[in-house]
Design a protein around this motif. Structure first.
Motif, PDB file in Angstrom:
ATOM      1  N   ARG A  76      -9.702  -0.148  -5.478  1.00  0.00           N
ATOM      2  CA  ARG A  76     -10.628  -0.095  -5.202  1.00  0.00           C
ATOM      3  C   ARG A  76     -11.008  -0.148  -3.929  1.00  0.00           C
ATOM      4  N   LEU A  77     -10.293   0.746  -2.897  1.00  0.00           N
ATOM      5  CA  LEU A  77     -10.460   0.886  -1.496  1.00  0.00           C
ATOM      6  C   LEU A  77     -10.976   2.238  -1.413  1.00  0.00           C
ATOM      7  N   GLN A  95      -6.845  -5.924   9.395  1.00  0.00           N
ATOM      8  CA  GLN A  95      -7.358  -6.132   8.248  1.00  0.00           C
ATOM      9  C   GLN A  95      -8.681  -7.336   8.472  1.00  0.00           C
ATOM     10  N   TYR A 111     -10.376   1.872   5.245  1.00  0.00           N
ATOM     11  CA  TYR A 111     -10.552   1.562   3.900  1.00  0.00           C
ATOM     12  C   TYR A 111     -11.495   0.597   3.582  1.00  0.00           C
ATOM     13  N   GLN A 112     -12.482   0.546   3.109  1.00  0.00           N
ATOM     14  CA  GLN A 112     -13.214  -0.777   2.673  1.00  0.00           C
ATOM     15  C   GLN A 112     -13.183  -0.955   0.999  1.00  0.00           C
ATOM     16  N   ILE A 113     -13.362  -2.033   0.600  1.00  0.00           N
ATOM     17  CA  ILE A 113     -13.252  -2.310  -0.791  1.00  0.00           C
ATOM     18  C   ILE A 113     -14.490  -1.940  -1.467  1.00  0.00           C
ATOM     19  N   PRO A 159     -17.051  -5.104  -3.963  1.00  0.00           N
ATOM     20  CA  PRO A 159     -16.114  -6.386  -3.566  1.00  0.00           C
ATOM     21  C   PRO A 159     -16.931  -7.837  -4.116  1.00  0.00           C
ATOM     22  N   THR A 183      -2.996   0.741  -3.960  1.00  0.00           N
ATOM     23  CA  THR A 183      -3.073  -0.472  -3.608  1.00  0.00           C
ATOM     24  C   THR A 183      -2.294  -1.504  -4.450  1.00  0.00           C
ATOM     25  N   TYR A 232       0.860  -1.123  -0.001  1.00  0.00           N
ATOM     26  CA  TYR A 232      -0.125  -0.001  -0.183  1.00  0.00           C
ATOM     27  C   TYR A 232       0.785   1.257  -0.210  1.00  0.00           C
ATOM     28  N   ASP A 257     -15.524  -9.348   0.654  1.00  0.00           N
ATOM     29  CA  ASP A 257     -15.731  -7.943   1.548  1.00  0.00           C
ATOM     30  C   ASP A 257     -14.768  -7.714   2.608  1.00  0.00           C
ATOM     31  N   TYR A 275      -2.133  -5.766  -4.747  1.00  0.00           N
ATOM     32  CA  TYR A 275      -2.208  -6.944  -4.591  1.00  0.00           C
ATOM     33  C   TYR A 275      -1.893  -7.859  -5.748  1.00  0.00           C
ATOM     34  N   TYR A 331      -8.215  -6.465  -6.879  1.00  0.00           N
ATOM     35  CA  TYR A 331      -8.853  -5.278  -6.159  1.00  0.00           C
ATOM     36  C   TYR A 331      -8.176  -3.971  -6.526  1.00  0.00           C
TER      37      TYR A 331
END
Length: 182
Positions: free
Chosen positions: A100-101, A142, A118-120, A123, A90, A77, A128, A92, A97
């Motif tokens: 998309r946070l 996390q 932060y959330q996705i 998702p 991000t 990150y 999620d 990954y 992903y």
């Protein structure tokens, strides 16, 4: 004589530095971190040891997490500070992903530590969850909402993470979903 002139020019130009070159220079810290895995707020049942490489530039800090041997990149990150706003990028290596946070929660707690949740966005069905980043420590939590699993930072280098912070990260406001901004 001509050769000496060329050599002097090469030495002169190679010694010249741009004013911005020092601001682009990266410095880094490498340390061992440990995450405790919780399921549905029960006590920790597994430990994950990882290597964190934290790199600093003028306007960003990147956090790269490797397996305990330091050979496989698990995730990374970057927090980018722009006009007092913090944005996350991000990486990954094994999923889609991407970026998309979205920031859904911010709290200043325990000696003014800044916690950014932060959330996705959109998702996958069973993917999620959220991450909580503290600019000083990197990832501190996390979460997987579907599976009820939380990974919480409990050791950073040689330091134990304060139990008060672990309790906050294991509270409902972090382990449950937060409404995403539109």
């Amino acid at each position: 004589m001509k050769n000496w002139f060329i050599i002097l020019l090469l030495i002169f130009f190679s010694s010249c530095r741009s004013k911005n070159s020092s601001s682009l220079k990266k410095t880094s810290d490498t340390l061992s971190v440990e995450f405790s895995e919780y399921m549905f707020k029960n006590g920790p049942f597994r430990l994950h040891k990882q290597i964190l490489i934290k790199q600093f530039t003028k306007d960003s800090t990147s956090y790269s997490y490797y397996d305990s041997l330091g050979t496989t990149l698990l995730r990374s990150y970057s927090l980018i500070t722009d006009n007092d706003q913090i944005e996350i990028n991000t990486n990954y290596p094994t999923s889609d992903y991407g970026n998309r946070l979205g920031l859904v929660y911010e709290e200043n707690t325990i000696d003014t530590l800044q916690l950014l949740k932060y959330q996705i966005f959109n998702p996958p069905l069973d993917g999620d969850g959220a991450i909580v980043i503290c600019p000083e420590y990197g990832i501190v939590g996390q979460y997987s909402y579907t599976w009820g699993i939380s990974n919480i930072l409990t050791k950073w280098g040689d330091q134990e993470v304060p139990s008060q912070l672990v309790g906050i990260l294991n509270s409902d406001k972090f382990i449950s979903t937060t409404k995403l901004p539109k």
